[in-house]
Structures are given as C-alpha cells and as structure tokens.
Design a protein around this motif. Sequence first.
Motif, PDB file in Angstrom:
ATOM      1  N   ALA A 235      -1.899  -1.934  -1.771  1.00  0.00           N
ATOM      2  CA  ALA A 235      -0.748  -1.538  -2.576  1.00  0.00           C
ATOM      3  C   ALA A 235       0.566  -1.923  -1.908  1.00  0.00           C
ATOM      4  N   GLN A 236       0.610  -1.807  -0.592  1.00  0.00           N
ATOM      5  CA  GLN A 236       1.844  -2.071   0.132  1.00  0.00           C
ATOM      6  C   GLN A 236       2.189  -3.549   0.157  1.00  0.00           C
ATOM      7  N   PHE A 237       1.182  -4.398   0.303  1.00  0.00           N
ATOM      8  CA  PHE A 237       1.416  -5.838   0.400  1.00  0.00           C
ATOM      9  C   PHE A 237       1.158  -6.574  -0.919  1.00  0.00           C
ATOM     10  N   GLY A 238       0.761  -5.835  -1.951  1.00  0.00           N
ATOM     11  CA  GLY A 238       0.581  -6.444  -3.259  1.00  0.00           C
ATOM     12  C   GLY A 238      -0.681  -7.260  -3.408  1.00  0.00           C
ATOM     13  N   ALA A 239      -1.605  -7.132  -2.464  1.00  0.00           N
ATOM     14  CA  ALA A 239      -2.838  -7.915  -2.540  1.00  0.00           C
ATOM     15  C   ALA A 239      -3.876  -7.343  -1.586  1.00  0.00           C
ATOM     16  N   GLY A 240      -5.151  -7.467  -1.965  1.00  0.00           N
ATOM     17  CA  GLY A 240      -6.231  -7.156  -1.043  1.00  0.00           C
ATOM     18  C   GLY A 240      -6.275  -8.209   0.045  1.00  0.00           C
ATOM     19  N   GLN A 241      -6.462  -7.765   1.283  1.00  0.00           N
ATOM     20  CA  GLN A 241      -6.312  -8.667   2.429  1.00  0.00           C
ATOM     21  C   GLN A 241      -7.624  -8.760   3.219  1.00  0.00           C
ATOM     22  N   PRO A 242      -8.485  -9.743   2.902  1.00  0.00           N
ATOM     23  CA  PRO A 242      -9.781  -9.836   3.598  1.00  0.00           C
ATOM     24  C   PRO A 242      -9.665 -10.187   5.074  1.00  0.00           C
ATOM     25  N   THR A 243      -8.534 -10.764   5.481  1.00  0.00           N
ATOM     26  CA  THR A 243      -8.372 -11.152   6.879  1.00  0.00           C
ATOM     27  C   THR A 243      -7.576 -10.132   7.677  1.00  0.00           C
ATOM     28  N   GLU A 244      -7.120  -9.056   7.027  1.00  0.00           N
ATOM     29  CA  GLU A 244      -6.377  -8.018   7.745  1.00  0.00           C
ATOM     30  C   GLU A 244      -7.346  -7.059   8.442  1.00  0.00           C
ATOM     31  N   GLY A 245      -6.784  -6.115   9.162  1.00  0.00           N
ATOM     32  CA  GLY A 245      -7.600  -5.103   9.818  1.00  0.00           C
ATOM     33  C   GLY A 245      -8.155  -5.511  11.162  1.00  0.00           C
ATOM     34  N   VAL A 246      -7.839  -6.729  11.616  1.00  0.00           N
ATOM     35  CA  VAL A 246      -8.347  -7.189  12.911  1.00  0.00           C
ATOM     36  C   VAL A 246      -7.682  -6.370  14.016  1.00  0.00           C
ATOM     37  N   GLY A 247      -8.491  -5.715  14.810  1.00  0.00           N
ATOM     38  CA  GLY A 247      -7.974  -4.913  15.913  1.00  0.00           C
ATOM     39  C   GLY A 247      -7.537  -3.514  15.528  1.00  0.00           C
TER      40      GLY A 247
END
Length: 325
Positions: A235-247
């Motif tokens: 919701a915050q970035f306007g898109a689902g982020q499959p590469t986020e969450g690293v670390g």
Amino acid sequence: MTTLTPAPGAARRANLLGGRGALLVLVALVVFASLRYDGFLSAYNASSFFRYNSMFMLIGIGMTFVIITGGIDLSVGSTAAMASVMAALASPHGPALGVLAGVLAGGAVGLLNAVLIIRLRIEPFIVTLATFLGARGLAQLASHQAAVSVDSGGLFAQIGQGDVLGIPVPVVILAVALVLGMALLGFTRVGRTALATGDNEDAARLMGLQVDHAKLLVYTLSGLLAGLAGVILAAQFGAGQPTEGVGWELTAIAGVVVGGTLLSGGRGSIFNTMVGVTLLGLIFNILNFENGKGIISIDVFWQNVIRGAFLLVVILLQARSSRTP
C-alpha cells in the motif's frame, strides 16, 4: 533437573541494559539530533520515520514472541514480500480482500513453520530457512518477477499512505498491534507459557504447560504480522514488491536483541523491542541528516557497517551482564 540462573546482580544489570539502557540511548540520540539538525523534530520527519519503520516494528512484535520461546524466524522478510504481492493481486477486488489476502498468506507461512517445528521436531533455524526460500520463490512466481501494481482507484493505497487525524494509518495499525501484543505477553496463559518455554522447555512440559500450543500460536502470529507488514509495504509503495524484504528478518532480530530480549529465550518485552527497532531506525535517520549537512558523506554500505557494529556491542554487553555475578 538442575538449572543455572544468573546471580541477582547479573539479572539486574541485564534488565538495566535491555530495558532502560536502550531507552536512555534513544533519548540521548533524539536530544543530540534535535540540537544538531534543523527539521529533525518536524512533523514530516516523524511521520515519515514511523510510517516506514512501522513495518519493522510489526515484524519485531512477532519476532519477540518467537525468540522468547527460544526459537527464531528467518522467514519474515520473504513472507512480507510474498504477502505484498498477494495483497496487490487481490486489491482490485476491494481493500478488505487485499488486506485479508496478504495477512492470510503470511499466517499460512507461520502456521507451516509451527507445524514442521512441533510435529517433526525440526530446529526452527532449519525450518524457517526453508520457508524463507520458499516464500521468496512464491513471491517471484506469483508476480512473474516484477512489481505488481495495487488498485490505484481504490482505498487500498490509503492503508500505507493515508492518515487518521494526522496520524499515519500504519502507525495506528502498529499501535493496535502493540497493545494487543503487550496484553498477550503480559496477561495471558499463552504469554506465560512462552516465557516458561524459553526459560526451560523440559521444565515447562513437566509443569503441564501447553508448550506446543504456545509455539503454534507464536509462529503463526509472527507470520500474520509479517503478512500485515507486507500489506503496508504494498500500500505504501503502490505495488507488491517480490524483491523487497531482504534482510528484514535481521533488522527484526537486531531490534529484539537491542531491546533486551535474550536470544536464548525466557525473557523479553514488546515495548523494549519497539525501543530497539526505533533506535536502529534512528541511527539511519541521523546518518541521512548528517549526509545532508554536506560535512561528511556516509553511503548505505557504511551505514550498515555502523549499525552492525552497534548491534555487536549490545550483544557483547548483554552476554557479559548475564554472566558476571
């Protein structure tokens, strides 16, 4: 069975380090930054800081429960990324369904972790490492390795970008989770069982406590909160982020440890975890302000080195305080 417990003096020092110590350092940094940087105490900086860091704080709440039992959850970062994709895919059908899809996706990973740990007696490190990889793969498969846009015409984006009476919506969500988490740990049988399990699991079982039930709940809770963090991410970035969450799992663990929760389990505080996560986030915030002054320039890699060194010092002090009579 004989158990070794820290001497009273050591216990007091460990509690001081884990609780008041982190809070005192946090207050000192806020005072320092407010005197040195223009705009540090501005509403914009505070709002931006807590809007973004609310995701780590939510994951930190779940991680606190897991670590208190003597376990670990390495899957939360990948779970959040997967949940952000699932939430984005479901968001065109309404904000409620988008939230539900993300939270349930996270809860499913947490439940799977719990079942494998409890039924197959596999170490949490191994189980959550496997689901860490699996959740990341599912996120990439579902998104075709690309960001998935949320429904731009609906209310879903307001979950991450909106405000309620001037307070960011993610902060409101965090506040509710914080109150419920503190109540669950401090005033319920599940909380007491989780603490007893981390202190001495065999003794807890001999006392007739429902250890497996507590583990089932805390790992599922960790997954649900990671899923909720993923919803806010999308919701915050306007898109689902499959590469986020690293670390992200390391950030959560670091915040829990800085807050004084023992990695061996048996002692911890949700409030102190919030202090720990805030403290780590504040270090980055201060370094960004310092870069803005133009006197020195510290890139993101050195920022990670500084935060890692700070965490190492805290762990060493925690270990020394718990061993010294």
